[in-house]
Design an enzyme around this catalytic site. Structure first.
Site, PDB file in Angstrom:
ATOM      1  N   GLY A  36      21.049 -40.486  -1.428  1.00 40.58           N
ATOM      2  CA  GLY A  36      21.950 -39.752  -0.548  1.00 40.58           C
ATOM      3  C   GLY A  36      23.239 -40.511  -0.297  1.00 40.58           C
ATOM      4  O   GLY A  36      23.662 -41.351  -1.098  1.00 40.58           O
ATOM      5  N   ASP A  37      23.866 -40.224   0.846  1.00 40.43           N
ATOM      6  CA  ASP A  37      25.167 -40.830   1.135  1.00 40.43           C
ATOM      7  C   ASP A  37      25.071 -42.212   1.769  1.00 40.43           C
ATOM      8  O   ASP A  37      26.037 -42.968   1.763  1.00 40.43           O
ATOM      9  CB  ASP A  37      25.977 -39.911   2.050  1.00 40.43           C
ATOM     10  CG  ASP A  37      25.282 -39.633   3.377  1.00 40.43           C
ATOM     11  OD1 ASP A  37      24.078 -39.927   3.478  1.00 40.43           O
ATOM     12  OD2 ASP A  37      25.937 -39.107   4.293  1.00 40.43           O
ATOM     13  N   THR A  61      18.337 -41.716   9.110  1.00 42.81           N
ATOM     14  CA  THR A  61      19.033 -42.957   8.799  1.00 42.81           C
ATOM     15  C   THR A  61      19.420 -43.728  10.062  1.00 42.81           C
ATOM     16  O   THR A  61      19.817 -43.138  11.063  1.00 42.81           O
ATOM     17  CB  THR A  61      20.290 -42.627   7.987  1.00 42.81           C
ATOM     18  OG1 THR A  61      19.910 -41.962   6.791  1.00 42.81           O
ATOM     19  CG2 THR A  61      21.074 -43.885   7.645  1.00 42.81           C
TER      20      THR A  61
END
Length: 272
Positions: free
Chosen positions: A213-214, A183
């Protein structure tokens, strides 16, 4: 001028850009460093031209999305079926406005779509087909999926044979993944003191279809990114000068016995 106005006027722009957490071999890549440096310059030029933190953070992340060396937009990792699913989020620190997208299929710059969610809707997160429908409504151009797929991503996908766990095990291993992806993100502060955080990713290789995901979760990844950036900015305050550029500086940490390197480029002006 009030004391508050004086404090606001004294604020100097700052920008932190990171290209993701990777293995030692990947961190040593000149291509990665150049890609993150170019992103930092794109955002910094906006801040130096009295532009907003919002524009600067978006520009920095867009630059990384356009570079296949990094793992966001073009060159992203592929899911278990070899498909592209992109996530992005952006948040304004003063207004607390935010926008995010997840599972976007064929938008070249998902960070710009996330900004549209923030500015044009009352929602926080739009996912999957809905995000692509929203992109069409906002006039955001889509691209053929093959334009987003790099040779590196295809090689990784084929090597993992659709096995997500293998991807997780090998991600930080320089013997098997010498061009690991992760990321990307940026945090910018403009002359008005406004802070904006932005992040974008293609997720992990061989992830399940629809996995999120986060990264696009406001209050999760964005908050952690801001905390890291504030700590880093505080450290750089120990140095004095009219201009600081910590080019190719590395943040290092140990997680479960794995060595992780985080590409960090810091621009800060007029510390005195």
């Amino acid at each position: 001028m009030s004391s508050a106005d004086g404090a606001a006027a004294a604020i100097q722009p700052a920008l932190i850009v990171h290209g993701g957490a990777v293995s030692a071999a990947s961190y040593a890549s000149d291509a990665r460093r150049k890609a993150v440096n170019a992103a930092a310059l794109a955002g910094w030029e906006i801040l130096q031209g009295n532009g907003s933190a919002l524009d600067a953070a978006e520009a920095a992340v867009r630059s990384m999305e356009d570079n296949p060396v990094l793992e966001a937009g073009t060159g992203c990792m592929l899911n278990e079926l070899g498909q592209v699913e992109l996530d992005a989020a952006i948040m304004h620190g003063r207004t607390l406005e935010c926008g995010a997208v997840a599972g976007v299929a064929n938008v070249k710059n998902p960070i710009s779509l996330a900004r549209k969610v923030m500015e044009k809707t009352s929602h926080c997160l739009i996912v999957g087909r809905g995000a692509n429908v929203f992109a069409d409504r906002q006039g955001i151009a889509t691209v053929p999926l093959e334009e987003l797929v790099s040779e590196s991503a295809l090689k990784e996908f084929r090597a993992l044979n659709g096995n997500y766990q293998n991807g997780c095990n090998d991600f930080f291993n320089p013997r098997t993944v010498e061009e690991a992806h992760d990321t990307v993100g940026a945090v910018a502060i403009d002359k008005h003191g406004d802070m904006v955080a932005a992040t974008s990713t293609g997720g992990n290789a061989a992830k399940l279809v629809g996995r999120v995901g986060d990264s696009p979760l406001v209050g999760d990844f964005l908050q952690n990114q801001i905390h890291i950036s504030l700590i880093y900015c505080y450290i750089t305050k120990a140095f004095h000068g009219t201009f600081i550029m910590s080019s190719a500086k590395c943040m290092y940490m140990k997680v479960d016995q794995m060595s992780i390197y985080l590409d960090v480029f810091v621009f800060e002006s007029a510390l005195l």
